[in-house]
Motif scaffolding. Structure first.
Motif, PDB file in Angstrom:
ATOM      1  N   PHE A 193       0.832  -1.197   0.000  1.00 34.23           N
ATOM      2  CA  PHE A 193       0.000   0.000   0.000  1.00 34.23           C
ATOM      3  C   PHE A 193       0.874   1.257   0.000  1.00 34.23           C
ATOM      4  O   PHE A 193       1.929   1.291   0.649  1.00 34.23           O
ATOM      5  CB  PHE A 193      -0.894   0.062   1.245  1.00 34.23           C
ATOM      6  N   THR A 194       0.430   2.289  -0.681  1.00 33.95           N
ATOM      7  CA  THR A 194       1.031   3.616  -0.572  1.00 33.95           C
ATOM      8  C   THR A 194      -0.094   4.623  -0.354  1.00 33.95           C
ATOM      9  O   THR A 194      -1.215   4.428  -0.825  1.00 33.95           O
ATOM     10  CB  THR A 194       1.833   3.997  -1.826  1.00 33.95           C
ATOM     11  N   THR A 195       0.223   5.707   0.370  1.00 30.17           N
ATOM     12  CA  THR A 195      -0.769   6.720   0.726  1.00 30.17           C
ATOM     13  C   THR A 195      -0.609   7.951  -0.153  1.00 30.17           C
ATOM     14  O   THR A 195       0.508   8.416  -0.393  1.00 30.17           O
ATOM     15  CB  THR A 195      -0.610   7.123   2.204  1.00 30.17           C
ATOM     16  N   HIS A 196      -1.731   8.490  -0.610  1.00 28.95           N
ATOM     17  CA  HIS A 196      -1.724   9.664  -1.475  1.00 28.95           C
ATOM     18  C   HIS A 196      -2.767  10.666  -0.979  1.00 28.95           C
ATOM     19  O   HIS A 196      -3.846  10.283  -0.523  1.00 28.95           O
ATOM     20  CB  HIS A 196      -2.031   9.265  -2.920  1.00 28.95           C
ATOM     21  N   LEU A 197      -2.436  11.956  -1.069  1.00 27.37           N
ATOM     22  CA  LEU A 197      -3.345  13.038  -0.691  1.00 27.37           C
ATOM     23  C   LEU A 197      -3.705  13.763  -1.982  1.00 27.37           C
ATOM     24  O   LEU A 197      -2.874  14.465  -2.571  1.00 27.37           O
ATOM     25  CB  LEU A 197      -2.647  13.975   0.299  1.00 27.37           C
ATOM     26  N   LEU A 198      -4.977  13.589  -2.431  1.00 25.16           N
ATOM     27  CA  LEU A 198      -5.353  14.004  -3.782  1.00 25.16           C
ATOM     28  C   LEU A 198      -6.569  14.935  -3.767  1.00 25.16           C
ATOM     29  O   LEU A 198      -7.333  14.976  -2.806  1.00 25.16           O
ATOM     30  CB  LEU A 198      -5.668  12.770  -4.625  1.00 25.16           C
ATOM     31  N   SER A 199      -6.767  15.635  -4.864  1.00 30.34           N
ATOM     32  CA  SER A 199      -7.901  16.545  -5.011  1.00 30.34           C
ATOM     33  C   SER A 199      -9.177  15.758  -5.293  1.00 30.34           C
ATOM     34  O   SER A 199      -9.138  14.561  -5.628  1.00 30.34           O
ATOM     35  CB  SER A 199      -7.645  17.517  -6.164  1.00 30.34           C
ATOM     36  N   TYR A 200     -10.314  16.453  -5.200  1.00 28.36           N
ATOM     37  CA  TYR A 200     -11.606  15.816  -5.511  1.00 28.36           C
ATOM     38  C   TYR A 200     -11.594  15.210  -6.912  1.00 28.36           C
ATOM     39  O   TYR A 200     -11.988  14.056  -7.103  1.00 28.36           O
ATOM     40  CB  TYR A 200     -12.735  16.852  -5.402  1.00 28.36           C
ATOM     41  N   GLU A 201     -11.141  15.988  -7.905  1.00 28.04           N
ATOM     42  CA  GLU A 201     -11.156  15.517  -9.285  1.00 28.04           C
ATOM     43  C   GLU A 201     -10.275  14.282  -9.460  1.00 28.04           C
ATOM     44  O   GLU A 201     -10.648  13.324 -10.150  1.00 28.04           O
ATOM     45  CB  GLU A 201     -10.697  16.630 -10.238  1.00 28.04           C
ATOM     46  N   ARG A 222     -11.996  11.270  -7.788  1.00 28.69           N
ATOM     47  CA  ARG A 222     -13.186  10.839  -8.545  1.00 28.69           C
ATOM     48  C   ARG A 222     -12.802  10.068  -9.798  1.00 28.69           C
ATOM     49  O   ARG A 222     -13.547   9.177 -10.251  1.00 28.69           O
ATOM     50  CB  ARG A 222     -14.018  12.072  -8.906  1.00 28.69           C
ATOM     51  N   ASN A 223     -11.654  10.374 -10.375  1.00 32.88           N
ATOM     52  CA  ASN A 223     -11.201   9.682 -11.585  1.00 32.88           C
ATOM     53  C   ASN A 223     -10.521   8.348 -11.293  1.00 32.88           C
ATOM     54  O   ASN A 223     -10.387   7.517 -12.200  1.00 32.88           O
ATOM     55  CB  ASN A 223     -10.229  10.565 -12.374  1.00 32.88           C
ATOM     56  N   LEU A 224     -10.084   8.127 -10.049  1.00 34.61           N
ATOM     57  CA  LEU A 224      -9.289   6.943  -9.730  1.00 34.61           C
ATOM     58  C   LEU A 224     -10.078   5.830  -9.041  1.00 34.61           C
ATOM     59  O   LEU A 224      -9.717   4.658  -9.161  1.00 34.61           O
ATOM     60  CB  LEU A 224      -8.094   7.339  -8.849  1.00 34.61           C
ATOM     61  N   ILE A 225     -11.125   6.193  -8.295  1.00 32.60           N
ATOM     62  CA  ILE A 225     -11.873   5.166  -7.563  1.00 32.60           C
ATOM     63  C   ILE A 225     -12.816   4.425  -8.508  1.00 32.60           C
ATOM     64  O   ILE A 225     -13.074   4.871  -9.629  1.00 32.60           O
ATOM     65  CB  ILE A 225     -12.650   5.778  -6.384  1.00 32.60           C
ATOM     66  N   TRP A 226     -13.337   3.308  -8.030  1.00 32.96           N
ATOM     67  CA  TRP A 226     -14.193   2.480  -8.874  1.00 32.96           C
ATOM     68  C   TRP A 226     -15.184   1.709  -7.998  1.00 32.96           C
ATOM     69  O   TRP A 226     -15.110   1.714  -6.775  1.00 32.96           O
ATOM     70  CB  TRP A 226     -13.334   1.508  -9.692  1.00 32.96           C
ATOM     71  N   GLY A 227     -16.137   1.026  -8.648  1.00 34.79           N
ATOM     72  CA  GLY A 227     -17.095   0.175  -7.935  1.00 34.79           C
ATOM     73  C   GLY A 227     -17.979   0.961  -6.985  1.00 34.79           C
ATOM     74  O   GLY A 227     -18.356   2.108  -7.237  1.00 34.79           O
TER      75      GLY A 227
END
Length: 260
Positions: A199-207, A210-215
């Motif tokens: 696992f790696t942790t990332h701090l990302l914007s809303y956009e 929203r583009n990376l998650i699924w299901g």
């Protein structure tokens, strides 16, 4: 921002959220009557709101046929960035989640899993969640817009044989919470279990999120973000009202007193 990634419309608080069903009375119904009632209920499964999939049929599961888990959507309010994990082994992004340990409450498990998997020490974020959980007698007369109850529930089935020939398959129930971290939060290392070292942790914007998650996590995130934005609107309105009250007080205070 792409039109497909615009934050969803904000839900309004459910005024009936506090309504509770009456407790069932002692039953003397026959097995045939009970079976007929179950069939009738299954034929009238509610569609639920636009944020949810339809309700599931009335079901009964023994302890060996279900697991209880928790998950956390973590928001850094100052930057409005979201914590997202990536697995180099599974090749996808996901929110921190995991099974509840024996003896843990859901809340304890949510905070533990968030810390173990992300490396961030997380607090629950009070939001204007339109929960159907009742208020306790102590808080019934001083209700607040805000609470830290579970905001979403997802279910996943696992196939038979997962843990051996006697495993008949089962249902994984996950309660989701919303957490927060400060702007200066530190992502600690060495918090993950040995089988989570990919696992790696990332701090990302809303956009980005929203583009990376699924299901099912897409619908989960849409709802969390809508409730989060609705909460911000309530806070802004309350701040505006306080500012107006202060201005009126100052005007009244500075108004010259007419003497007779």
């Amino acid at each position: 921002m792409n039109s497909s990634n615009k934050p969803p419309a904000t839900p309004l608080p459910d005024e009936s959220a506090g309504a509770q069903a009456s407790p069932p009375e002692s039953s003397t119904h026959t097995t045939q009557e009970t079976d007929a009632t179950i069939v009738e209920e299954q034929e009238s499964i509610p569609a639920l709101s636009r944020w949810s999939s339809p309700a599931i049929p009335q079901s009964t599961w023994c302890a060996s046929d279900f697991m209880v888990g928790v998950g956390m959507v973590i928001i850094q309010q100052k930057t409005e960035k979201i914590v997202l994990l990536y697995s180099s082994k599974w090749k996808y992004y996901f929110f921190p989640r995991g099974r509840k340990d024996v003896g843990e409450t859901l809340q304890q498990a949510a905070l533990r899993e968030a810390y173990e998997e992300s490396g961030y020490r997380v607090d629950f974020m009070p939001l204007a969640i339109p929960t159907r959980q009742p208020h306790s007698p102590e808080t019934r007369n001083r209700r607040s817009h805000f609470n830290t109850e579970s905001i979403y529930m997802t279910t996943t089935n696992w196939r038979a044989g997962r843990s051996g020939p006697t495993d008949h398959g089962g249902v994984y129930l996950t309660s989701w919470f919303v957490g927060q971290i400060p702007e200066d939060a530190v992502c600690e290392s060495g918090t993950r279990m040995p089988d989570e070292d990919h696992f790696t942790t990332h701090l990302l914007s809303y956009e980005e999120v929203r583009n990376l998650i699924w299901g099912t996590e897409v619908k989960l995130f849409d709802y969390v973000w809508a409730v989060y934005q609705h909460t911000k609107t309530i806070l802004q309105q309350e701040e505006s009202q306080r500012a107006q009250q202060l201005r009126r007080f100052q005007i009244t205070k500075n108004r010259p007193v007419r003497r007779p």
